[in-house]
Design an enzyme around this catalytic site. Structure first.
Site, PDB file in Angstrom:
ATOM      1  N   GLN A   1      35.015  34.033  33.109  1.00 32.61           N
ATOM      2  CA  GLN A   1      35.185  35.036  34.164  1.00 32.61           C
ATOM      3  C   GLN A   1      34.157  36.128  33.918  1.00 32.61           C
ATOM      4  OE1 GLN A   1      39.220  36.331  33.583  1.00 32.61           O
ATOM      5  NE2 GLN A   1      39.025  37.891  35.136  1.00 32.61           N
ATOM      6  N   GLY A   2      33.086  36.177  34.730  1.00 29.61           N
ATOM      7  CA  GLY A   2      32.021  37.167  34.515  1.00 29.61           C
ATOM      8  C   GLY A   2      32.276  38.429  35.304  1.00 29.61           C
ATOM      9  N   GLU A  18      44.999  52.775  30.028  1.00 27.30           N
ATOM     10  CA  GLU A  18      44.691  53.967  30.829  1.00 27.30           C
ATOM     11  C   GLU A  18      44.479  53.590  32.295  1.00 27.30           C
ATOM     12  OE1 GLU A  18      43.350  53.249  27.811  1.00 27.30           O
ATOM     13  OE2 GLU A  18      44.562  54.772  26.799  1.00 27.30           O
ATOM     14  N   SER A  72      33.299  42.101  33.559  1.00 25.65           N
ATOM     15  CA  SER A  72      32.884  43.363  32.924  1.00 25.65           C
ATOM     16  C   SER A  72      31.389  43.386  32.625  1.00 25.65           C
ATOM     17  CB  SER A  72      33.634  43.551  31.601  1.00 25.65           C
ATOM     18  OG  SER A  72      34.998  43.713  31.838  1.00 25.65           O
ATOM     19  N   GLU A 105      45.881  37.669  36.672  1.00 23.76           N
ATOM     20  CA  GLU A 105      45.773  37.992  35.261  1.00 23.76           C
ATOM     21  C   GLU A 105      46.909  38.919  34.833  1.00 23.76           C
ATOM     22  OE1 GLU A 105      42.134  40.087  34.254  1.00 23.76           O
ATOM     23  OE2 GLU A 105      42.070  39.046  32.344  1.00 23.76           O
ATOM     24  N   SER A 158      35.271  36.094  27.923  1.00 28.28           N
ATOM     25  CA  SER A 158      35.975  35.184  27.019  1.00 28.28           C
ATOM     26  C   SER A 158      35.475  33.762  27.228  1.00 28.28           C
ATOM     27  CB  SER A 158      37.479  35.208  27.301  1.00 28.28           C
ATOM     28  OG  SER A 158      37.979  36.519  27.161  1.00 28.28           O
TER      29      SER A 158
END
Lengths: 395, 367
Positions: free
Chosen positions: A127-128, A378, A130, A245, A162
């Site tokens: 999963q690209g 956060e 970030s 997710e 990941s």
């Protein structure tokens, strides 16, 4: 409200239970201690076995190789796998996050091309999302894709991806319209990781392993037919993946947590504290009971969320509540484990005195990442504040 | 498997919310808090008319014939509205204990009038030595007469009967029976008054099935956790509302992350309390094997959460939150009383440890 299994759910559970009894590999405990690099082919073979019996992605529609299972059946599925002590599946991101996104947004041709190989673990996905400057502020990402004839040309960098080092394909979020407001100019591409111009560099994390990687894209050509969903509608596609997710991943994690707390309670009877078994220490008893209660509440919150999603049809921003709860709970659980096990809890795999082959020292370090990965605590609290409680945006 | 409310459960809950906001608004809560018993006979009659006083008891005893989940839903809304007086004491505490331990004839005599709205009752459990554990009660009855002291007995002044949990059984004492005296204890919660009750050779009727005391108290505890959830819900709503309107530095304070984080945590704790309370009620209703554990889980979680939610709610209101005029302290007081009633978090953690830790076989290999 009725938490008893329906007839259909009971049938589903019994069929799965019977299948697991005759098909569960007995040598998994020995493989578990090995690194992901070493055990990957093993996990791939296990997923293939599940795929052959149509157990790999029970929630997917039957026409794409699933069973069209309800969310409750999905919860039962993960509970049964945990009960049986089954190994995880190799292509977890493909099965849990990316596959469902392709089911929702893919063209018929894309579904036909990608879904079966996700199921069979023939093609592993990553999963690209970030980037170095776009973490919590995902929509600020800069990796760009420019249309050039029949292809997009991709340039940029992703990070914290990941399993990128063993992935065959990537669900990649790119900027296709730099002029548009930041949420409006994004597109999702399905990218072959073997394409020329892609370089994967593994990152070593504080546990010593390398789950994550950086990916560098230099003039990578991606056919325009590999756009998932609409051009410049990538934010909606990406958010759909993130909802999966945050929403359903918790159902699987519950099993790990349940196994951990049950094992920790066992260990508390033999670990010594202040001259008696840790299980007799009044303070540790309090902490164990608190943790046991919270693991159960994690299950109950998940079931309530599933019932709500079943009624409304879509996972909502409430998934952030699950993510917040499980990530902080795991850190508390791992800390209590350390208190119960004492210095022996710090021993690493390989040390002859390590408890449970070092899973507790690993678990303590690994849990530190839980409140950062898949959206920091956060940003989850900000999402809850804005999207669930209706407070003004804080960022 | 469905953990959502059914249509009829949802409409019961919605109607209860409307009912309490119409018939027991905060002005009424404050008026009743200033009275001796916090009990209002007119409000009680209306609640009985709705079927709330017999919600989970059988139709044979003039109840509504619904279940413990429905009881939890009514208590949740009563908690949200901070309904003063003996509703919890009568229905969830004494009613559930009667339902578990009384014979059929005793139910007709004591439970049916509760269902019909004609009687109010309470449970005398706490003693200075034994706290909430019935097995450790010192008080005992001999030859139909009871002697001893109970503390923190809720709503005694409004009750027509008192169920006394004793060392050897549970007994019914009629209000005003010879040798009984009640003294108000001046405690923090203004909306649910508590009393010291002494018995001196007071006539007492033994209930038929004392072995079911734990079941009765578990039903009450699950209902209490639901009531606490309702209080948290109202505190959360109030804090979010305030955060959306109050401005500082030219900005809505709800746009500050420090304030949003407090609100998010309040929601997480409120929803988690709700999941645990609903499940406990359902597990008791179905006699699930983990029902007692589920009750302790619900109460231990809600006991801590109702305090922290209250803390955050008042914090968000700033100075306004600390005033007498703001309603939050009334919830904060109730929350503290509920936190300890029927066992606080550490009491239930120990109870849970006995069920979940001590029952696990010791593994053969040492560490």
């Amino acid at each position: 409200m009725d938490l008893k299994l329906t007839e259909g759910e009971l049938r589903f559970r019994n069929e799965l239970r019977a299948w697991l009894e005759s098909n569960l590999p007995s040598d998994w405990p020995a493989w578990r201690e090995k690194s992901l690099d070493d055990s990957y082919s093993y996990l791939r073979a296990w997923q293939l076995k599940l795929y052959d019996a149509r157990w790999a992605a029970v929630c997917w529609p039957a026409e794409y190789g699933g069973r069209g299972a309800t969310l409750m059946e999905q919860a039962i599925f993960w509970e049964e796998l945990a009960r049986a002590g089954a190994p995880p599946m190799a292509n977890s991101l493909g099965l849990g996050l990316i596959g469902p996104t392709i089911v929702a947004f893919g063209t018929p041709a894309q579904k036909l091309r990608y879904l079966p190989k996700i199921l069979s673990a023939e093609e592993i996905w990553c999963q690209g999302f970030s980037e170095p400057d776009a973490g919590s502020d995902l929509a600020g990402l800069k990796t760009e894709a420019r249309l050039d004839g029949p292809d997009y040309i991709v340039n940029g960098q992703k990070v914290w991806t990941s399993y990128a080092w063993l992935a065959d394909w990537c669900e990649l979020v790119v900027r296709t319209d730099p002029q548009a407001p930041k949420h409006k100019g994004l597109t999702v591409l399905l990218v072959n990781m073997k394409s020329p111009g892609i370089e994967v560099r593994r990152l070593r994390q504080m546990t010593g392993e390398s789950e994550f990687s950086e990916i560098f894209f230099t003039n990578v050509r991606v056919p325009a037919e590999n756009v998932l969903g609409q051009v410049n509608d990538g934010w909606n596609v990406a958010v759909s993946t993130l909802m999966h997710e945050r929403g359903s991943y918790g159902a699987r994690l519950y099993l790990l947590f349940k196994r951990s707390i049950d094992r920790l309670i066992e260990l508390s009877h033999s670990a010594r504290k202040n001259g008696q078994p840790a299980s007799r220490d009044p303070l540790l008893r309090q902490k164990l009971a608190q943790c046991y209660a919270e693991v159960e509440i994690m299950r109950l919150n998940q079931l309530r969320a599933f019932s709500r999603i079943s009624a409304t049809g879509v996972p909502g921003p409430e998934g952030s509540l699950q993510k917040l709860f499980w990530s902080e709970l795991n850190q508390r659980l791992q800390q209590i484990a350390q208190e119960i096990l004492g210095p022996a809890g710090q021993l690493l795999a390989g040390d002859p005195r390590a408890i449970d082959h070092g899973i507790w020292s690993y678990g303590y370090l690994r849990s530190r990442g839980n409140t950062i990965e898949a959206g920091t605590s956060e940003i989850q609290r900000s999402i809850i504040g804005h999207y669930v409680l209706g407070l003004p945006r804080s960022y | 498997m469905d953990f959502g409310l059914s249509d009829s459960q949802q409409s019961l809950k919605d109607n209860a919310r409307k009912f309490f906001s119409t018939h027991c608004p905060m002005t009424e809560v404050r008026r009743l808090a200033d009275t001796d018993s916090a009990h209002d006979t007119a409000l009680w009659a209306k609640m009985a008319e709705q079927g709330y006083t017999g919600i989970c008891f059988s139709e044979e005893h003039d109840g509504a014939g619904l279940g413990l989940v429905e009881l939890a839903l009514i208590l949740e809304e009563a908690g949200r509205a901070l309904v003063p007086g003996p509703f919890f004491s009568t229905v969830a505490l004494a009613g559930a204990l009667l339902d578990a331990t009384a014979s059929d004839a005793q139910k007709k005599k004591y439970l049916a009038p509760i269902c019909r709205g004609q009687a109010r009752s309470t449970v005398a459990l706490y003693e200075s030595e034994s706290a909430w554990n019935p097995a450790e009660s010192r008080i005992a009855a001999e030859n139909g007469r009871i002697t001893g002291e109970k503390l923190f007995v809720p709503d005694t002044a409004a009750a027509s009967t008192i169920l006394v949990v004793a060392r050897n059984s549970v007994f019914v004492v009629e209000a005003g029976a010879p040798g009984m005296s009640i003294t108000p204890m001046l405690s923090m919660d203004l909306t649910r008054k508590v009393y010291a009750v002494t018995f001196a050779n007071t006539p007492a009727e033994k209930l038929a099935r004392p072995e079911n005391i734990a079941r009765g108290l578990d039903c009450a505890t699950a209902a209490l956790a639901a009531e606490m959830t309702g209080g948290m819900q109202r505190t959360l709503e109030s804090a979010v509302q305030y955060a959306k309107t109050r401005k500082q530095f030219g900005k809505i304070i709800g746009s500050f992350q420090s304030v949003q984080n407090l609100c998010a945590d309040m929601l997480l704790e409120t929803e988690s309390s709700r999941s645990a309370a609903y499940y406990a009620a359902w597990a008791l209703q179905e006699n699930a094997p983990d029902a007692a554990a589920a009750v302790s889980i619900a109460k231990l979680y809600a006991s801590d959460a109702c305090r922290t939610v209250g803390n955050r709610g008042i914090q968000i209101h700033g100075g306004m939150g600390f005033t007498w005029e703001n309603d939050l302290h009334l919830y904060y007081r109730r929350a503290k009383a509920c936190e300890t009633t029927l066992g606080d978090a550490s009491w239930h953690r120990e109870r849970l440890a006995r069920m979940a830790v001590d029952t696990v076989a010791v593994p053969p290999a040492g560490v």
